[in-house]
Scaffold this motif. Structure first.
Motif, PDB file in Angstrom:
ATOM      1  N   GLY A   9      76.339 -52.807 -23.217  1.00 43.19           N
ATOM      2  CA  GLY A   9      77.368 -52.780 -21.996  1.00 43.19           C
ATOM      3  C   GLY A   9      76.705 -52.684 -20.912  1.00 43.19           C
ATOM      4  N   ALA A  10      77.606 -52.197 -19.728  1.00 40.35           N
ATOM      5  CA  ALA A  10      76.700 -51.920 -18.547  1.00 40.35           C
ATOM      6  C   ALA A  10      76.681 -50.318 -18.367  1.00 40.35           C
ATOM      7  CB  ALA A  10      77.709 -52.739 -17.404  1.00 40.35           C
ATOM      8  N   PRO A  11      75.527 -49.737 -17.396  1.00 36.99           N
ATOM      9  CA  PRO A  11      75.532 -48.517 -17.394  1.00 36.99           C
ATOM     10  C   PRO A  11      76.802 -47.920 -16.291  1.00 36.99           C
ATOM     11  CG  PRO A  11      73.761 -49.662 -15.830  1.00 36.99           C
ATOM     12  CD  PRO A  11      74.750 -50.499 -16.850  1.00 36.99           C
ATOM     13  N   GLY A  12      76.955 -46.607 -16.342  1.00 37.82           N
ATOM     14  CA  GLY A  12      78.033 -46.037 -15.615  1.00 37.82           C
ATOM     15  C   GLY A  12      78.848 -45.153 -16.046  1.00 37.82           C
ATOM     16  N   ILE A  13      78.721 -44.796 -17.179  1.00 36.22           N
ATOM     17  CA  ILE A  13      79.518 -43.781 -17.763  1.00 36.22           C
ATOM     18  C   ILE A  13      79.101 -42.305 -17.313  1.00 36.22           C
ATOM     19  CG2 ILE A  13      78.250 -43.562 -20.108  1.00 36.22           C
ATOM     20  CD1 ILE A  13      81.340 -43.247 -21.192  1.00 36.22           C
ATOM     21  N   GLU A  14      77.712 -42.223 -17.079  1.00 37.64           N
ATOM     22  CA  GLU A  14      77.294 -40.920 -16.820  1.00 37.64           C
ATOM     23  C   GLU A  14      77.517 -40.471 -15.345  1.00 37.64           C
ATOM     24  OE1 GLU A  14      72.939 -38.683 -16.391  1.00 37.64           O
ATOM     25  OE2 GLU A  14      73.144 -40.755 -17.298  1.00 37.64           O
ATOM     26  N   LYS A  78      66.472 -42.429 -11.397  1.00 37.92           N
ATOM     27  CA  LYS A  78      65.616 -41.579 -11.395  1.00 37.92           C
ATOM     28  C   LYS A  78      66.114 -40.128 -12.031  1.00 37.92           C
ATOM     29  CE  LYS A  78      62.950 -41.061  -8.040  1.00 37.92           C
ATOM     30  NZ  LYS A  78      62.340 -40.710  -6.968  1.00 37.92           N
ATOM     31  N   ASN A  79      67.429 -39.507 -11.504  1.00 41.55           N
ATOM     32  CA  ASN A  79      68.220 -38.571 -11.809  1.00 41.55           C
ATOM     33  C   ASN A  79      69.289 -38.735 -12.698  1.00 41.55           C
ATOM     34  OD1 ASN A  79      70.455 -39.606 -10.440  1.00 41.55           O
ATOM     35  ND2 ASN A  79      70.008 -38.111  -8.837  1.00 41.55           N
ATOM     36  N   LEU A  80      69.275 -39.945 -13.688  1.00 45.79           N
ATOM     37  CA  LEU A  80      70.287 -39.884 -14.739  1.00 45.79           C
ATOM     38  C   LEU A  80      69.369 -39.894 -16.073  1.00 45.79           C
ATOM     39  CD1 LEU A  80      72.447 -42.918 -12.979  1.00 45.79           C
ATOM     40  CD2 LEU A  80      72.933 -40.377 -13.007  1.00 45.79           C
ATOM     41  N   LYS A  81      70.310 -39.925 -16.977  1.00 46.23           N
ATOM     42  CA  LYS A  81      69.733 -39.919 -18.496  1.00 46.23           C
ATOM     43  C   LYS A  81      70.109 -41.168 -19.384  1.00 46.23           C
ATOM     44  CE  LYS A  81      68.845 -35.565 -17.871  1.00 46.23           C
ATOM     45  NZ  LYS A  81      67.332 -35.227 -17.407  1.00 46.23           N
ATOM     46  N   CYS A  87      70.256 -48.274 -12.455  1.00 46.58           N
ATOM     47  CA  CYS A  87      71.847 -47.757 -12.007  1.00 46.58           C
ATOM     48  C   CYS A  87      72.679 -48.607 -11.254  1.00 46.58           C
ATOM     49  CB  CYS A  87      71.417 -46.427 -11.385  1.00 46.58           C
ATOM     50  SG  CYS A  87      72.972 -45.518 -10.767  1.00 46.58           S
ATOM     51  N   THR A  88      73.969 -48.794 -11.756  1.00 46.55           N
ATOM     52  CA  THR A  88      74.760 -49.718 -11.176  1.00 46.55           C
ATOM     53  C   THR A  88      75.090 -49.154  -9.572  1.00 46.55           C
ATOM     54  OG1 THR A  88      75.649 -50.172 -13.106  1.00 46.55           O
ATOM     55  CG2 THR A  88      76.935 -50.740 -11.200  1.00 46.55           C
ATOM     56  N   TYR A  89      74.935 -47.857  -9.214  1.00 47.49           N
ATOM     57  CA  TYR A  89      75.461 -47.423  -8.362  1.00 47.49           C
ATOM     58  C   TYR A  89      74.146 -46.930  -7.406  1.00 47.49           C
ATOM     59  CZ  TYR A  89      79.819 -47.586 -10.688  1.00 47.49           C
ATOM     60  OH  TYR A  89      80.656 -48.193 -11.415  1.00 47.49           O
ATOM     61  N   GLU A  90      73.032 -47.135  -7.634  1.00 48.92           N
ATOM     62  CA  GLU A  90      71.717 -46.875  -7.270  1.00 48.92           C
ATOM     63  C   GLU A  90      71.987 -46.575  -5.687  1.00 48.92           C
ATOM     64  OE1 GLU A  90      67.862 -45.492  -7.268  1.00 48.92           O
ATOM     65  OE2 GLU A  90      68.882 -46.460  -8.931  1.00 48.92           O
TER      66      GLU A  90
END
Length: 130
Positions: A9-14, A78-81, A87-90
């Motif tokens: 899928g796509a990132p974003g849940i975090e 950089k600050n996500l796991k 990061c979609t929301y970079e």
């Protein structure tokens, strides 16, 4: 070279909790009560896990996310796991930060660091939601 090791899928849940709190609650587009419904109670009902999940009642799991509404963060890989390499929301600025997370009453995240024990998760048997 093994495609099966790639995240699905796509990132974003975090990022989801921070974005919805920042864009919804902080900008007065939704109430804090509606935020809790959307992020916890309703998904638990839909997936047949309510009231063990999605509420704070006697006998429930006491999964709690503490949000600091006075903090500001910039979302960046950089600050996500996430296992994803982007990061979609970079670069998006959010008006809150996750202070800590409790799972079944135990502190498992503080200052963006995982403190829980590997393997402490529990399988939740789903019930039909209706």
């Amino acid at each position: 070279g093994d495609f099966t090791k790639g995240p699905g899928g796509a990132p974003g849940i975090e990022e989801r909790v921070r974005i919805i709190f920042s864009e919804g609650v902080q900008k007065k587009r939704i109430s804090l009560e509606r935020f809790v419904q959307v992020m916890a109670a309703n998904p638990a009902r839909i997936f047949g896990m309510y009231p063990q999940k999605g509420c704070l009642l006697p006998g429930a799991d006491a999964d709690i996310t503490i949000i600091n509404p006075n903090a500001e963060e910039v979302l960046t890989k950089k600050n996500l796991k996430s296992a994803c390499d982007y990061c979609t929301y970079e670069g998006m600025k959010v008006q809150c930060a996750i202070d800590s997370v409790f799972s079944r009453g135990e502190l498992i995240v503080k200052n963006n660091e995982f403190l829980g024990e590997k393997g402490r998760g529990q399988f939740i048997f789903r019930k039909p939601p209706f």
